[in-house]
Design an enzyme around this catalytic site. Structure first.
Site, PDB file in Angstrom:
ATOM      1  N   LYS A  52       6.879 -29.623  49.855  1.00 20.31           N
ATOM      2  CA  LYS A  52       7.117 -28.861  51.371  1.00 20.31           C
ATOM      3  C   LYS A  52       8.320 -28.490  51.932  1.00 20.31           C
ATOM      4  O   LYS A  52       8.745 -28.279  52.448  1.00 20.31           O
ATOM      5  CB  LYS A  52       5.641 -29.289  51.317  1.00 20.31           C
ATOM      6  CG  LYS A  52       4.281 -29.222  51.618  1.00 20.31           C
ATOM      7  CD  LYS A  52       3.100 -29.819  52.189  1.00 20.31           C
ATOM      8  CE  LYS A  52       1.593 -29.313  51.097  1.00 20.31           C
ATOM      9  NZ  LYS A  52       0.323 -29.690  51.400  1.00 20.31           N
ATOM     10  N   GLN A  96      -1.145 -35.047  54.389  1.00 20.27           N
ATOM     11  CA  GLN A  96      -1.790 -34.487  53.495  1.00 20.27           C
ATOM     12  C   GLN A  96      -3.097 -35.168  52.636  1.00 20.27           C
ATOM     13  O   GLN A  96      -2.870 -36.634  52.691  1.00 20.27           O
ATOM     14  CB  GLN A  96      -0.490 -35.238  51.903  1.00 20.27           C
ATOM     15  CG  GLN A  96      -0.177 -35.081  50.849  1.00 20.27           C
ATOM     16  CD  GLN A  96      -0.395 -33.468  50.570  1.00 20.27           C
ATOM     17  OE1 GLN A  96       0.211 -32.541  51.597  1.00 20.27           O
ATOM     18  NE2 GLN A  96      -1.380 -32.911  49.713  1.00 20.27           N
ATOM     19  N   ASP A 119      -2.207 -27.247  59.313  1.00 19.83           N
ATOM     20  CA  ASP A 119      -3.521 -26.931  57.841  1.00 19.83           C
ATOM     21  C   ASP A 119      -4.723 -25.540  58.177  1.00 19.83           C
ATOM     22  O   ASP A 119      -5.294 -25.849  57.262  1.00 19.83           O
ATOM     23  CB  ASP A 119      -3.700 -28.292  57.897  1.00 19.83           C
ATOM     24  CG  ASP A 119      -2.874 -28.620  55.805  1.00 19.83           C
ATOM     25  OD1 ASP A 119      -2.181 -27.720  55.390  1.00 19.83           O
ATOM     26  OD2 ASP A 119      -3.306 -29.606  56.026  1.00 19.83           O
TER      27      ASP A 119
END
Ligand code: GUN
Length: 291
Positions: A52, A96, A119
């Site tokens: 990422k 994460q 997200d």
């Protein structure tokens, strides 16, 4: 059979984003800034977060990686999130997953400001998504929609079977595929561990989206000729013939299922790279919406 090439498609999307960022820079505008919070040292998570950050560099975004030890308390993590919520320079951030067991994942995801939740995991974004309102669509489902759209896979009036009801993939995918709009208008069946006669259902599917995490679960005798297959699985399976000691396997027995499929995503190189591209896309949207 056509391969739904996520590597190429994600690369196209990243190049499109790069062009937009270059224009932003030329106009003297602030470029998007994505932050990622990583708690602990889970091998797969380290790999994902590293990809990422590299993707941010490629398109010209600013990026910040916040690495916290395994021993981080829930309160410390919530404080980190508060800091990111309040930091005007950060347009979007992700925490994460998975988190260490002593931290309540739901509490953490609820703490992320919905405006920075690239997200799309916050209930406000999930609710808005389900109601066709402007939101952040979770990166993996968003990537699957893009793949289907860019390869002009017909979804309207088709029977889509989703295997797996996770909050990150299966559940949102089942909602998105039934909605009006591109890559939508499908008749959706959401299946899970209590579904009876699964292969009777999958054999009726025009499109199958598998997000189970069970290597090579979907076999050729479970699908019909001409089916479209989207494989979201990425499992590490021990393999002594590989230098790193494992092979990456999807949820689909690719060799046999690809013989019957009209379109199919490979693993790796299918859905995985799309997820990162769509995270960047959401970060760009966050920058534009917060301007
Ligand atoms: N872990 C596995 N997939 C994801 C994802 O899409 N986002 C985050 N934050 N963690 C993950």
């Amino acid at each position: 059979m056509v391969l739904l090439d996520g590597k190429k498609t994600s690369s196209d999307i990243k190049d499109e984003i790069k062009v937009t960022v270059t224009t932003m820079k030329e106009r003297g505008e602030k470029v998007p800034h994505l932050a990622a919070v990583l708690v602990g040292s889970d091998g797969a998570s380290l790999t994902y977060v590293g990809s990422k950050v590299r993707a941010c560099e490629y398109v010209g975004f600013d990026s910040t990686l916040v690495e916290l030890p395994d021993t981080t308390t829930e309160e410390e993590l919530l404080n980190t999130i508060k800091g990111l919520n309040e930091n005007d320079d950060i347009d979007g951030f992700i925490v994460q997953l998975p988190l260490p067991k002593h931290i309540d994942e739901q509490k953490v995801l609820m703490a992320v400001s919905p405006d920075k939740d690239v997200d799309g995991f916050h209930p406000e974004n999930f609710g808005k998504m389900a109601l066709d309102m402007e939101s952040f669509i979770p990166a993996t489902p968003f990537g699957i929609l893009q793949l289907l759209e860019r390869y002009q896979v017909e979804t309207k009036g088709k029977h889509t079977v989703v295997i797996g009801r996770s909050h990150i993939v299966g559940r949102p995918m089942s909602i998105l595929m039934s909605q009006k709009g591109p890559a939508g208008n499908s008749t959706v069946t959401l299946t899970h561990s209590y579904t009876k006669n699964l292969s009777e259902i999958t054999k009726q599917a025009d499109i199958i989206i598998v997000a189970l995490g069970v290597p090579e679960f979907l076999k050729a005798d479970m699908v019909k000729e001409g089916v479209v297959i989207v494989d979201v699985g990425i499992s590490r399976v021990p393999d002594a013939s590989k230098k790193r000691g494992y092979a990456i396997k999807g949820d689909v027995a690719f060799a046999e299922v690809s013989e019957k499929a009209s379109f199919i995503t490979p693993v790796p190189g299918g859905v995985g790279p799309m997820t990162i591209a769509m995270l960047l896309k959401n970060t760009l949207l966050a920058r534009e919406r917060n301007t």
